[in-house]
Design a protein around this motif. Structure first.
Motif, PDB file in Angstrom:
ATOM      1  N   MET A  94       0.926  -1.240   0.022  1.00  0.00           N
ATOM      2  CA  MET A  94       0.029  -0.037   0.051  1.00  0.00           C
ATOM      3  C   MET A  94       0.854   1.398   0.141  1.00  0.00           C
ATOM      4  N   MET A  95       1.914   1.371   0.791  1.00  0.00           N
ATOM      5  CA  MET A  95       2.657   2.579   0.744  1.00  0.00           C
ATOM      6  C   MET A  95       3.533   2.652  -0.681  1.00  0.00           C
ATOM      7  N   ASN A  96       3.815   1.657  -0.916  1.00  0.00           N
ATOM      8  CA  ASN A  96       4.683   1.779  -2.336  1.00  0.00           C
ATOM      9  C   ASN A  96       3.771   2.094  -3.419  1.00  0.00           C
ATOM     10  N   LEU A  97       2.779   1.708  -3.484  1.00  0.00           N
ATOM     11  CA  LEU A  97       1.726   2.055  -4.741  1.00  0.00           C
ATOM     12  C   LEU A  97       1.160   3.485  -4.299  1.00  0.00           C
ATOM     13  N   LEU A  98       1.043   3.830  -3.277  1.00  0.00           N
ATOM     14  CA  LEU A  98       0.717   5.333  -2.933  1.00  0.00           C
ATOM     15  C   LEU A  98       1.694   6.333  -3.240  1.00  0.00           C
ATOM     16  N   GLN A  99       2.795   5.963  -3.339  1.00  0.00           N
ATOM     17  CA  GLN A  99       4.198   6.609  -3.704  1.00  0.00           C
ATOM     18  C   GLN A  99       4.425   7.008  -5.120  1.00  0.00           C
ATOM     19  N   LEU A 100       4.118   5.699  -5.792  1.00  0.00           N
ATOM     20  CA  LEU A 100       4.405   5.647  -7.140  1.00  0.00           C
ATOM     21  C   LEU A 100       3.312   6.013  -8.091  1.00  0.00           C
ATOM     22  N   LYS A 101       3.410   7.123  -9.026  1.00  0.00           N
ATOM     23  CA  LYS A 101       2.477   7.578  -9.734  1.00  0.00           C
ATOM     24  C   LYS A 101       2.119   6.237 -10.846  1.00  0.00           C
ATOM     25  N   ASP A 102       3.043   5.739 -11.341  1.00  0.00           N
ATOM     26  CA  ASP A 102       2.912   4.775 -12.254  1.00  0.00           C
ATOM     27  C   ASP A 102       3.829   3.622 -12.240  1.00  0.00           C
ATOM     28  N   PRO A 103       3.380   2.944 -11.229  1.00  0.00           N
ATOM     29  CA  PRO A 103       4.426   1.503 -11.129  1.00  0.00           C
ATOM     30  C   PRO A 103       4.703   0.759 -12.422  1.00  0.00           C
ATOM     31  N   SER A 104       5.768   0.258 -12.676  1.00  0.00           N
ATOM     32  CA  SER A 104       6.183  -0.596 -13.663  1.00  0.00           C
ATOM     33  C   SER A 104       5.376  -1.823 -13.786  1.00  0.00           C
ATOM     34  N   ASN A 105       5.333  -2.460 -14.952  1.00  0.00           N
ATOM     35  CA  ASN A 105       4.594  -3.739 -15.085  1.00  0.00           C
ATOM     36  C   ASN A 105       5.462  -4.649 -14.373  1.00  0.00           C
ATOM     37  N   LEU A 106       6.743  -4.581 -14.546  1.00  0.00           N
ATOM     38  CA  LEU A 106       7.566  -5.780 -13.860  1.00  0.00           C
ATOM     39  C   LEU A 106       7.507  -5.585 -12.447  1.00  0.00           C
ATOM     40  N   LEU A 107       7.520  -4.415 -11.832  1.00  0.00           N
ATOM     41  CA  LEU A 107       7.210  -4.299 -10.338  1.00  0.00           C
ATOM     42  C   LEU A 107       6.017  -4.824  -9.806  1.00  0.00           C
ATOM     43  N   LEU A 108       4.829  -4.484 -10.645  1.00  0.00           N
ATOM     44  CA  LEU A 108       3.586  -5.119 -10.200  1.00  0.00           C
ATOM     45  C   LEU A 108       3.669  -6.670 -10.375  1.00  0.00           C
ATOM     46  N   LYS A 109       4.304  -7.091 -11.499  1.00  0.00           N
ATOM     47  CA  LYS A 109       4.268  -8.676 -11.682  1.00  0.00           C
ATOM     48  C   LYS A 109       4.983  -9.437 -10.292  1.00  0.00           C
ATOM     49  N   LEU A 110       6.206  -8.650 -10.123  1.00  0.00           N
ATOM     50  CA  LEU A 110       6.866  -9.205  -8.743  1.00  0.00           C
ATOM     51  C   LEU A 110       6.291  -9.391  -7.744  1.00  0.00           C
ATOM     52  N   LYS A 111       5.369  -8.114  -7.390  1.00  0.00           N
ATOM     53  CA  LYS A 111       4.468  -7.901  -6.289  1.00  0.00           C
ATOM     54  C   LYS A 111       3.366  -9.153  -6.309  1.00  0.00           C
ATOM     55  N   PHE A 112       3.020  -9.263  -7.303  1.00  0.00           N
ATOM     56  CA  PHE A 112       1.869 -10.286  -7.508  1.00  0.00           C
ATOM     57  C   PHE A 112       2.331 -11.963  -7.514  1.00  0.00           C
TER      58      PHE A 112
END
Length: 242
Positions: A94-112
């Motif tokens: 939650m903290m990371n996503l609130l701080q990033l306006k447009d998180p990379s697809n790679l980051l999102l894939k790793l979080k999933f």
């Protein structure tokens, strides 16, 4: 879904689950009634997983994972047990996503992937882990998905078998192995559970409920409902919604 403030109640054939701040719920694809409460602002972190993504993640790390009891699979939604690792994961996400306006697809894939592995490597949520592992058995998962997606359709067993790409005999055999009962009984019991839910949570008339829950006629629905719950549907509603 991980709740960061407020609460909601999910209702389906499994019953009802109320989820409060700091708690999480997992729902398979399907239909749900959701009851909102307005005493406090609602906010939640949601993750949507395509089944193929879960299966690919399990395949990637399969040699490091243990199998779970397949008898734990029969659920549509469940309230998760939030251990310290999961709480840290949700809060940091939650903290990371609130701080990033447009998180990379790679980051999102790793979080999933991280969330899936948190479930698979912990003993806190064995039902959910078993479901994730079951995605490797594609044929059986497809049969389960076809039945759950088409529960309310007024189809014959032969038509269900065709939807599952099976002969009638192999469909019945595989169905018994997955659900532990004959398909006719499973359909009747789950349609009656859904009808009961609609009786208690909507103002639909009896004819509409019978139609939307897959019964051929209203009279057949009333007979089955009385046999299952001891009262005809209208009287059941009057006694339980007073």
């Amino acid at each position: 879904m991980y709740i960061t403030s407020g609460n909601k109640q999910w209702i389906n054939t499994d019953g009802d689950i109320t989820v409060n701040k700091g708690e999480a719920i997992f729902c398979k694809k399907g239909g749900y009634h959701v009851r909102s409460f307005y005493e406090e602002e609602f906010c939640a972190l949601l993750f949507f997983f395509p089944e193929e993504f879960i299966r690919d993640t399990v395949l990637e790390y399969q040699e490091h994972l243990k199998m779970f009891n397949s008898s734990l699979l029969d659920f549509q939604m469940l309230k998760m047990n939030i251990d310290d690792n999961l709480k840290t994961f949700f809060d940091s996400s939650m903290m990371n996503l609130l701080q990033l306006k447009d998180p990379s697809n790679l980051l999102l894939k790793l979080k999933f992937k991280e969330l899936i592995l948190q479930i698979l490597t912990s003993s806190a949520n064995p039902k959910l882990a078993a479901y994730f592992m079951s995605t490797l058995k594609e044929d059986k998962v497809n049969l389960r998905k076809v039945m759950q997606d088409n529960l309310m359709a007024n189809l014959t067993l032969e038509e269900y078998a065709r939807l599952c790409s099976r002969s009638l005999s192999s469909f019945k055999r595989d169905f018994q192995e997955i659900f532990g009962m004959a398909p006719g009984r499973w359909l009747r019991e789950n349609r009656l559970k859904m009808a009961k839910m609609r009786l208690l949570s909507t103002d639909e008339n009896i004819n509409d409920i019978a139609f939307h829950t897959g019964f051929e006629t209203t009279s057949h629905f009333i007979r089955c409902f009385r046999k299952q719950f001891g009262l005809p549907p209208l009287q059941f509603r009057q006694q339980n919604c007073a």
